[in-house]
Design a protein around this motif. Structure first.
Motif, mmCIF file in Angstrom:
data_model
loop_
_atom_site.group_PDB
_atom_site.id
_atom_site.type_symbol
_atom_site.label_atom_id
_atom_site.label_comp_id
_atom_site.label_asym_id
_atom_site.label_seq_id
_atom_site.Cartn_x
_atom_site.Cartn_y
_atom_site.Cartn_z
ATOM 1 N N MET A 463 0.832 -1.210 0.000
ATOM 2 C CA MET A 463 0.000 0.000 0.000
ATOM 3 C C MET A 463 0.862 1.253 0.000
ATOM 4 N N ASP A 464 1.819 1.312 0.937
ATOM 5 C CA ASP A 464 2.677 2.482 1.048
ATOM 6 C C ASP A 464 4.046 2.275 0.410
ATOM 7 N N PHE A 465 4.471 1.028 0.298
ATOM 8 C CA PHE A 465 5.751 0.751 -0.351
ATOM 9 C C PHE A 465 5.722 -0.631 -0.996
ATOM 10 N N LEU A 466 6.651 -0.836 -1.931
ATOM 11 C CA LEU A 466 6.849 -2.132 -2.582
ATOM 12 C C LEU A 466 8.327 -2.446 -2.593
ATOM 13 N N SER A 467 8.672 -3.716 -2.523
ATOM 14 C CA SER A 467 10.042 -4.177 -2.754
ATOM 15 C C SER A 467 10.045 -4.905 -4.095
ATOM 16 N N VAL A 468 10.993 -4.572 -4.980
ATOM 17 C CA VAL A 468 10.916 -5.076 -6.362
ATOM 18 C C VAL A 468 11.109 -6.587 -6.452
ATOM 19 N N ARG A 469 12.089 -7.122 -5.742
ATOM 20 C CA ARG A 469 12.336 -8.571 -5.741
ATOM 21 C C ARG A 469 13.246 -8.876 -4.563
ATOM 22 N N SER A 470 12.846 -9.801 -3.745
ATOM 23 C CA SER A 470 13.597 -10.114 -2.532
ATOM 24 C C SER A 470 15.047 -10.450 -2.843
ATOM 25 N N GLY A 471 15.964 -9.700 -2.226
ATOM 26 C CA GLY A 471 17.389 -9.946 -2.379
ATOM 27 C C GLY A 471 18.043 -9.239 -3.548
ATOM 28 N N PHE A 472 17.248 -8.630 -4.435
ATOM 29 C CA PHE A 472 17.803 -8.092 -5.673
ATOM 30 C C PHE A 472 17.497 -6.601 -5.833
ATOM 31 N N TYR A 493 31.907 -5.776 -14.608
ATOM 32 C CA TYR A 493 30.786 -4.972 -14.151
ATOM 33 C C TYR A 493 30.359 -5.357 -12.724
ATOM 34 N N PHE A 494 30.663 -6.589 -12.294
ATOM 35 C CA PHE A 494 30.062 -7.150 -11.089
ATOM 36 C C PHE A 494 30.998 -7.062 -9.882
ATOM 37 N N ARG A 495 30.449 -6.521 -8.814
ATOM 38 C CA ARG A 495 31.169 -6.528 -7.545
ATOM 39 C C ARG A 495 31.043 -7.893 -6.882
ATOM 40 N N SER A 496 29.880 -8.542 -7.076
ATOM 41 C CA SER A 496 29.676 -9.911 -6.590
ATOM 42 C C SER A 496 28.711 -10.624 -7.531
ATOM 43 N N TYR A 497 28.940 -11.900 -7.709
ATOM 44 C CA TYR A 497 28.090 -12.711 -8.590
ATOM 45 C C TYR A 497 28.287 -14.172 -8.224
ATOM 46 N N SER A 498 27.171 -14.933 -8.156
ATOM 47 C CA SER A 498 27.271 -16.376 -7.921
ATOM 48 C C SER A 498 25.955 -17.051 -8.263
ATOM 49 N N VAL A 499 25.999 -18.375 -8.422
ATOM 50 C CA VAL A 499 24.803 -19.194 -8.611
ATOM 51 C C VAL A 499 24.817 -20.271 -7.530
ATOM 52 N N ASP A 500 23.635 -20.768 -7.175
ATOM 53 C CA ASP A 500 23.566 -21.793 -6.145
ATOM 54 C C ASP A 500 23.840 -23.171 -6.746
ATOM 55 N N ALA A 501 23.725 -24.223 -5.928
ATOM 56 C CA ALA A 501 24.053 -25.586 -6.354
ATOM 57 C C ALA A 501 23.151 -26.076 -7.484
ATOM 58 N N GLN A 502 21.941 -25.495 -7.567
ATOM 59 C CA GLN A 502 21.027 -25.862 -8.647
ATOM 60 C C GLN A 502 21.229 -25.000 -9.886
ATOM 61 N N GLY A 503 22.193 -24.104 -9.818
ATOM 62 C CA GLY A 503 22.452 -23.221 -10.953
ATOM 63 C C GLY A 503 21.601 -21.972 -10.966
ATOM 64 N N GLY A 504 20.848 -21.774 -9.894
ATOM 65 C CA GLY A 504 20.015 -20.581 -9.825
ATOM 66 C C GLY A 504 20.803 -19.340 -9.447
ATOM 67 N N LEU A 505 20.383 -18.218 -10.029
ATOM 68 C CA LEU A 505 21.084 -16.953 -9.779
ATOM 69 C C LEU A 505 20.861 -16.499 -8.348
ATOM 70 N N GLU A 506 21.935 -16.111 -7.671
ATOM 71 C CA GLU A 506 21.843 -15.565 -6.326
ATOM 72 C C GLU A 506 21.958 -14.032 -6.409
ATOM 73 N N PRO A 507 21.563 -13.337 -5.330
ATOM 74 C CA PRO A 507 21.676 -11.870 -5.345
ATOM 75 C C PRO A 507 23.074 -11.425 -5.747
ATOM 76 N N PHE A 508 23.128 -10.426 -6.644
ATOM 77 C CA PHE A 508 24.393 -9.948 -7.179
ATOM 78 C C PHE A 508 24.487 -8.443 -6.979
ATOM 79 N N ALA A 509 25.669 -7.908 -7.204
ATOM 80 C CA ALA A 509 25.876 -6.462 -7.076
ATOM 81 C C ALA A 509 26.726 -5.976 -8.236
ATOM 82 N N ILE A 510 26.324 -4.856 -8.822
ATOM 83 C CA ILE A 510 27.040 -4.256 -9.951
ATOM 84 C C ILE A 510 27.700 -2.971 -9.468
ATOM 85 N N TYR A 511 28.935 -2.732 -9.870
ATOM 86 C CA TYR A 511 29.634 -1.500 -9.505
ATOM 87 C C TYR A 511 28.852 -0.293 -10.009
#
Length: 559
Positions: A463-472, A493-511
């Motif tokens: 109602m008053d705020f939204l979060s675009v996607r948890s962790g991202f 470009y990436f300060r941090s980047y990784s995928v989990d054991a299933q190959g799913g994208l984990e939260p990342f950070a771009i400079y």
């Protein structure tokens, strides 16, 4: 010594007693004819003293009052121990002279009431029995000394709105200029008189030669030499052209006058005096562009001395509402109200002007606050692609179609804006904050929820705020595969980047210095590929925004 509070009763429209603190000055707000000026007049009457008493029962006693008197009480407190020692000593001596001394207090309360013949009667302990016999004479002497010391120290300067700035210069500023230059000019008067005597000696000798014996001339500066000399002094203002003060615009005149008041205040304080400035409607005739200048001059004035102003202007209402009092008329009488928020303090002024708090930020009926300009660009570009491709039908988002995006310099700026304005804005406009789901966004959300929870202000998800996607961050709304492709293409470009054991994208950070390039890459893919491949997360956000805006709109307009 400083004034701590003031009580006024039975003065003009002020019938029932009103009380307000004045340690840091006071700003009095309220509609016309609510009694703002009467408060200033009452203070002026109190400090006019016995000799220069300005009270007139025919106009100053509240209408309809019988068998009662106007009474005004001013409380003083010592704030400079060394300078205030004599005040405290005299007050303690006076207290101790009572047959039954009243309790000792830190405040010095001086009250005055006015008789039917307009006589001012001052006292420090009005309801306590005075001593009799010889101690009574001593009591009168000590009381008189203390009253004289107070009136000799506190000096009221009244600046009414009815006077032009030229009149204020003539009545207030010019006499101070004359006083400040008197000593310097008096030193040269004898030399001037010697020069004048040389002239008259020649004139008298000439008259003697012509047979006019017994006739002599004399040229003198006279008793008013200094005042007459200074009467020719005028205030000039130079911008591109030097002109007389009175020929400049009223806004410039106002700024010049208030700068002169700061000088007068410095002079008075250097003489050991405590000025009290009573200023009616400083916004009178003032161009809006100069309100900030005059406001700063008033704050400079109030940093050392007591300043009490009345105003109809939002620009002169301080954000510290402890120093704001509101005048209203109830049953024909002035009542004084305090405020818990700046919004409440300015509500009546804004209402009379037809101005809402949200107007100061140029808000639309529907508003979306995002962390930065790039977030706004992405949302608007994606929305355009979805509409023009036909993937989203026209009219699906009526509120969002008319929404205005507000951008900030990052999540900290957005958080600061929401903390300071949302309690007021949410009462007038639909405003949804969009926060990233990364660590910074989560901290911001938690900070805001705790802040507003303590203040019992609504701040709900959806109602008053939204979060675009948890962790991202916002880039996480694009397909994970595109982000992986970007990392493979431009890992720098990436300060941090990784995928989990299933190959799913984990939260990342771009400079930060690569965000623009990364977003350009993702947007180019969005323009070139079918929305069915990548649009689902954005549509979820747009659906949530439309719902939040709609919920707020219905809360604001329940009918």
């Amino acid at each position: 010594m400083q004034i701590s509070n003031i009580r006024i009763r039975n003065f003009r429209t002020i019938k029932n007693e009103i009380t307000f603190t004045a340690r840091s000055g006071m700003t009095i707000v309220g509609p016309n004819n609510a009694g703002k000026s009467n408060i200033l007049r009452a203070i002026g009457v109190f400090f006019s003293g016995v000799e220069a008493n300005k009270y007139d029962i025919s106009t100053d006693l509240s209408h309809g009052v019988h068998n009662e008197r106007t009474s005004i009480t001013v409380s003083f407190e010592a704030n400079e121990p060394e300078l205030d020692a004599d005040f405290v000593r005299l007050h303690e001596e006076l207290r101790s002279l009572h047959p039954e001394p009243p309790p000792k207090t830190s405040a010095i309360n001086l009250s005055v009431y006015f008789t039917e013949k307009n006589k001012a009667v001052y006292s420090f302990f009005p309801n306590i029995k005075r001593p009799s016999g010889a101690p009574n004479a001593q009591y009168s002497r000590v009381q008189s000394d203390l009253i004289e010391k107070i009136f000799g120290t506190f000096k009221v300067i009244y600046i009414p709105s009815a006077k032009s700035y030229a009149e204020i210069f003539s009545d207030v500023v010019s006499p101070e200029i004359v006083k400040s230059t008197r000593e310097i000019i008096s030193k040269v008067v004898p030399e001037v008189n010697d020069a004048l005597k040389t002239i008259t000696d020649i004139m008298n000798s000439t008259l003697d030669d012509c047979g006019m014996l017994g006739i002599s001339t004399r040229i003198s500066t006279g008793q008013r030499a200094h005042a007459d000399f200074m009467s020719g002094v005028e205030l000039q203002i130079s911008d591109q052209i030097v002109t007389e003060f009175s020929r400049k615009g009223t806004g410039v005149q106002s700024a010049a006058i208030f700068s002169a008041l700061v000088w007068i205040d410095q002079v008075r304080r250097s003489e050991g005096l405590r000025p009290i400035w009573l200023i009616e409607e400083p916004e009178s005739y003032l161009h809006p562009e100069l309100t900030g200048v005059v406001n700063r001059l008033l704050r400079k004035l109030g940093s050392r001395s007591a300043v009490v102003i009345s105003t109809h202007s939002l620009a002169f209402v301080p954000t510290d509402v402890e120093n704001v009092a509101g005048c209203e008329i109830e049953s024909g009488r002035t009542v004084l109200k305090s405020f818990d928020t700046y919004y409440r303090a300015t509500e009546r002024i804004r209402g009379s002007l037809g101005v809402k708090f949200s107007d100061y930020f140029s808000l639309s009926e529907f508003n979306v606050g995002v962390e930065g300009h790039s977030d706004k660009s992405i949302f608007e570009a994606i929305y355009f692609i979805l509409l023009t491709s036909g993937f989203v039908e026209v009219g699906r988002y009526p509120k969002l179609d008319n929404a205005k995006y507000l951008t900030f310099g990052g999540v900290k700026d957005l958080t600061a804006f929401v903390k300071t304005t949302y309690p007021m804005v949410s009462k007038e406009r639909a405003f949804v904050s969009v926060l990233d789901g990364d660590d910074a966004g989560v901290r911001s959300r938690q900070e805001l929820q705790q802040f507003f929870g303590n203040k019992q202000v609504r701040f709900e998800s959806g109602m008053d705020f939204l979060s675009v996607r948890s962790g991202f961050a916002i880039e996480g709304l694009f397909p994970d595969l595109w982000v992986t492709n970007l990392q493979e293409r431009s890992p720098q470009y990436f300060r941090s980047y990784s995928v989990d054991a299933q190959g799913g994208l984990e939260p990342f950070a771009i400079y930060d210095n690569h965000k623009s390039s990364a977003q350009n890459y993702l947007m180019e893919r969005a323009r070139s590929e079918d929305p069915s491949v990548w649009a689902s997360r954005f549509i979820n956000v747009f659906d949530a925004l439309e719902l939040a805006l709609d919920r707020q709109s219905k809360a604001l307009n329940p009918s």
